[in-house]
Design an enzyme around this catalytic site. Structure first.
Site, PDB file in Angstrom:
ATOM      1  N   SER A 284       0.856  -1.185   0.000  1.00  0.00           N
ATOM      2  CA  SER A 284       0.000   0.000   0.000  1.00  0.00           C
ATOM      3  C   SER A 284       0.889   1.230   0.000  1.00  0.00           C
ATOM      4  O   SER A 284       1.930   1.243   0.657  1.00  0.00           O
ATOM      5  CB  SER A 284      -0.888  -0.006   1.245  1.00  0.00           C
TER       6      SER A 284
ATOM      7  N   THR B 275      -5.973   2.299  -7.111  1.00  0.00           N
ATOM      8  CA  THR B 275      -7.271   2.048  -6.475  1.00  0.00           C
ATOM      9  C   THR B 275      -8.242   3.144  -6.863  1.00  0.00           C
ATOM     10  O   THR B 275      -7.971   4.330  -6.651  1.00  0.00           O
ATOM     11  CB  THR B 275      -7.102   1.985  -4.940  1.00  0.00           C
TER      12      THR B 275
ATOM     13  N   HIS C 201     -13.384  -3.087  -2.077  1.00  0.00           N
ATOM     14  CA  HIS C 201     -12.513  -2.606  -0.992  1.00  0.00           C
ATOM     15  C   HIS C 201     -12.812  -3.346   0.320  1.00  0.00           C
ATOM     16  O   HIS C 201     -12.785  -2.768   1.402  1.00  0.00           O
ATOM     17  CB  HIS C 201     -12.695  -1.091  -0.803  1.00  0.00           C
TER      18      HIS C 201
ATOM     19  N   ARG D 244     -11.268 -16.388   2.806  1.00  0.00           N
ATOM     20  CA  ARG D 244     -10.707 -16.884   4.078  1.00  0.00           C
ATOM     21  C   ARG D 244     -10.338 -18.367   4.001  1.00  0.00           C
ATOM     22  O   ARG D 244      -9.863 -18.927   4.979  1.00  0.00           O
ATOM     23  CB  ARG D 244     -11.732 -16.729   5.223  1.00  0.00           C
TER      24      ARG D 244
ATOM     25  N   GLY E 256      -6.810  -9.568   1.790  1.00  0.00           N
ATOM     26  CA  GLY E 256      -6.737  -8.365   2.621  1.00  0.00           C
ATOM     27  C   GLY E 256      -6.619  -8.769   4.082  1.00  0.00           C
ATOM     28  O   GLY E 256      -5.527  -8.924   4.629  1.00  0.00           O
ATOM     29  N   ARG E 257      -7.776  -9.030   4.673  1.00  0.00           N
ATOM     30  CA  ARG E 257      -7.770  -9.330   6.107  1.00  0.00           C
ATOM     31  C   ARG E 257      -7.086 -10.654   6.442  1.00  0.00           C
ATOM     32  O   ARG E 257      -6.480 -10.776   7.514  1.00  0.00           O
ATOM     33  CB  ARG E 257      -9.202  -9.322   6.645  1.00  0.00           C
TER      34      ARG E 257
HETATM   35  C1  LIG Z   1      -6.890  -2.763   7.267  1.00  0.00           C
HETATM   36  C2  LIG Z   1      -7.105  -2.579   5.799  1.00  0.00           C
HETATM   37  C3  LIG Z   1      -6.414  -1.586   5.124  1.00  0.00           C
HETATM   38  C4  LIG Z   1      -6.591  -1.434   3.748  1.00  0.00           C
HETATM   39  N1  LIG Z   1      -5.860  -0.499   3.083  1.00  0.00           N
HETATM   40  C5  LIG Z   1      -5.942  -0.409   1.732  1.00  0.00           C
HETATM   41  C6  LIG Z   1      -5.100   0.489   1.015  1.00  0.00           C
HETATM   42  O1  LIG Z   1      -4.265   1.186   1.585  1.00  0.00           O
HETATM   43  N2  LIG Z   1      -5.258   0.528  -0.337  1.00  0.00           N
HETATM   44  C7  LIG Z   1      -6.163  -0.257  -1.007  1.00  0.00           C
HETATM   45  O2  LIG Z   1      -6.257  -0.178  -2.230  1.00  0.00           O
HETATM   46  N3  LIG Z   1      -6.950  -1.108  -0.343  1.00  0.00           N
HETATM   47  C8  LIG Z   1      -6.863  -1.214   1.005  1.00  0.00           C
HETATM   48  N4  LIG Z   1      -7.651  -2.111   1.666  1.00  0.00           N
HETATM   49  C9  LIG Z   1      -8.554  -2.992   0.902  1.00  0.00           C
HETATM   50  C10 LIG Z   1      -7.847  -4.295   0.530  1.00  0.00           C
HETATM   51  O3  LIG Z   1      -6.815  -4.081  -0.402  1.00  0.00           O
HETATM   52  C11 LIG Z   1      -8.814  -5.313  -0.090  1.00  0.00           C
HETATM   53  O4  LIG Z   1      -9.501  -4.708  -1.156  1.00  0.00           O
HETATM   54  C12 LIG Z   1      -9.823  -5.880   0.894  1.00  0.00           C
HETATM   55  O5  LIG Z   1      -9.269  -5.947   2.196  1.00  0.00           O
HETATM   56  C13 LIG Z   1     -10.257  -7.254   0.448  1.00  0.00           C
HETATM   57  O6  LIG Z   1     -11.188  -7.818   1.306  1.00  0.00           O
HETATM   58  P1  LIG Z   1     -10.808  -8.861   2.470  1.00  0.00           P
HETATM   59  O7  LIG Z   1     -10.181  -8.059   3.569  1.00  0.00           O
HETATM   60  O8  LIG Z   1     -12.110  -9.428   2.867  1.00  0.00           O
HETATM   61  O9  LIG Z   1      -9.842  -9.862   1.897  1.00  0.00           O
HETATM   62  C14 LIG Z   1      -7.501  -2.276   3.043  1.00  0.00           C
HETATM   63  C15 LIG Z   1      -8.188  -3.268   3.745  1.00  0.00           C
HETATM   64  C16 LIG Z   1      -8.004  -3.440   5.094  1.00  0.00           C
HETATM   65  C17 LIG Z   1      -8.738  -4.544   5.807  1.00  0.00           C
END
Ligand SMILES: Cc1cc2nc3c(=O)[nH]c(=O)nc-3n(C[C@H](O)[C@H](O)[C@H](O)COP(=O)(O)O)c2cc1C
Length: 413
Positions: A117, A166, A287, A322, A341-342
């Site tokens: 990121s 993004t 997102h 997951r 992501g998570r």
């Molecule tokens: C804590 C956190 C921070 C995130 N920060 C960004 C970021 O800086 N840029 C971005 O494009 N997406 C960000 N995302 C979105 C993730 O890239 C991704 O799209 C999303 O977490 C996918 O879903 P999941 O968490 O269920 O896997 C963030 C997600 C989380 C949970």
């Protein structure tokens, strides 16, 4: 009787991503966990991202030799050990000291790409140097285009393989569960301050000796001394550009010579526009349910997107993954790769690099086992013939889908 989860700290004892999530919950103060966990408004998108997997079931084949199994895929001409990568999560340093380096190193060790990121707490050059492996970088389209151009030049010099733009965040989503922890922007209420005191292991790792981690890539964008979370949040809020359009993507396309990917597409019409803009790939994404509430899941639209643009650019997606079996459902529907992501953030939060490595290992073993049980030894042979929709909620019935595509194409003509 309530079932009991493992209550210790050894990430090797985690058997699922959910186990790592429970460990993360214990290690993090509430405000940090909530930053990772929550979705926007009623969290309908967040739920949809998970529920969609329950609507798709496997149809396995039997008496197939599955002694040797292969889950590696080719992404942009290079092999990835698995059909997933670590996606961009901003401010990972809040979960674990130098979180970005830990995540990147875990990905490199497992042979999968890592997407940094741009709101990281370790500078991009240092992440690339210390982690090795394939590093991509995510950026937002800031109002100050010169800053973005500068960031792209730094990324190119550092050897970043792909830029991921993004596009779903021109306006901030509202994560209410996150906001409830504060009395004013970034000012925790007394309950949360007390909660920080109850998490000394986290505090010693993240806060000592410099306090809250600071952003490391935004130096040219933020006013001097404003790279604290508070200063950055205010400036970034002003810098996100709601007037963004496809023209800016074309501008970036001319500027950036390596792979260019758009993250935040949800549907075939925008996927077609991405093809026209000359990008190399898209990430179907809402997102992680953190922006528009009540949006479709990327899995809902994956089949129609693949039908329209498959083969013309790489189709990736994220949201709610997951389990290894869930990643395979996306691959069977035509995706080139899945972003996490998570799932890996839970691992990082539970135990740093070892925790992130454990998250990857869990998913890789789940994929390997599922391929065996499906009777599909090579992931290259996995297609929608291995799936059945339990409820015909998605995709839309063929006739309506086709009618919409005809309409979209007429719009684009
Ligand atoms: C804590 C956190 C921070 C995130 N920060 C960004 C970021 O800086 N840029 C971005 O494009 N997406 C960000 N995302 C979105 C993730 O890239 C991704 O799209 C999303 O977490 C996918 O879903 P999941 O968490 O269920 O896997 C963030 C997600 C989380 C949970």
């Amino acid at each position: 009787m309530e079932r009991r989860l493992y209550s210790g700290r050894d990430v090797k004892r985690a058997h699922s991503i959910d186990d790592l999530r429970a460990m993360a919950r214990r290690r993090l103060p509430n405000f940090c966990f909530e930053y990772v966990e929550g979705g926007a408004e009623d969290e309908a998108t967040l739920r949809r991202n998970r529920d969609v997997f329950g609507e798709i079931a496997f149809l396995p084949r039997t008496l197939v030799n599955v002694e040797k199994r292969n889950q590696s895929v080719t992404l942009f001409g290079a092999r990835s050990a698995s059909p997933f990568m670590i996606g961009p999560t901003g401010y990972s340093g809040l979960m674990f000291r130098e979180g970005d380096v830990k995540l990147a190193s875990a990905a490199a060790a497992a042979g999968i790409p890592f997407v940094l990121s741009n709101v990281s707490t370790v500078a991009l050059e240092e992440v690339v140097r210390r982690a090795g492996g394939r590093v991509w970088m995510q950026v937002y389209m800031y109002r100050t285009r010169e800053f973005l151009a500068k960031l792209a030049r730094r990324a190119q010099a550092a050897g970043i393989e792909a830029l991921v733009v993004t596009t779903d965040s021109a306006v901030f989503g509202k994560r209410e569960w996150d906001l409830r922890n504060y009395i004013a922007p970034l000012k925790l209420d007394w309950r949360n301050k007390f909660d920080v005191l109850r998490h000394p292991r986290w505090a010693a790792n993240v806060l000592w000796p410099h306090g809250m981690p600071r952003f490391a890539n935004l130096g040219d964008l933020l006013p001097p001394g404003q790279n604290s979370v508070k200063g950055a949040t205010i400036t970034l809020g002003q810098q996100l550009d709601p007037s963004l359009s496809w023209d800016e993507i074309r501008w970036l396309r001319d500027l950036w010579p390596n792979r260019l990917i758009i993250k935040g597409v949800l549907g075939a019409p925008d996927a077609l526009r991405a093809v026209q803009a000359g990008v190399d790939g898209i990430v179907l994404s809402n997102h992680g349910g953190r922006q528009l509430d009540s949006a479709v899941s990327p899995m809902d639209v994956l089949p129609e997107v693949v039908e329209q643009v498959g083969g013309k650019l790489s189709v990736m997606l994220d949201g709610g993954f997951r389990r290894g079996s869930e990643i395979l459902k996306a691959i069977a529907l035509g995706a080139d790769a899945v972003l996490l992501g998570r799932a890996t953030t839970y691992g990082l939060s539970a135990g740093g690099q070892a925790g992130a490595e454990r998250a990857i290992e869990i998913l890789q073993t789940e994929i390997d086992r599922t391929l065996g049980l499906l009777g599909c030894p090579n992931i290259a042979g996995l297609d929608s013939g291995y799936l059945r929709y339990l409820r015909h909620a998605s995709p839309l019935p063929q006739t309506r889908t086709q009618a919409r595509h005809a309409h979209d194409e007429a719009l684009l003509a």
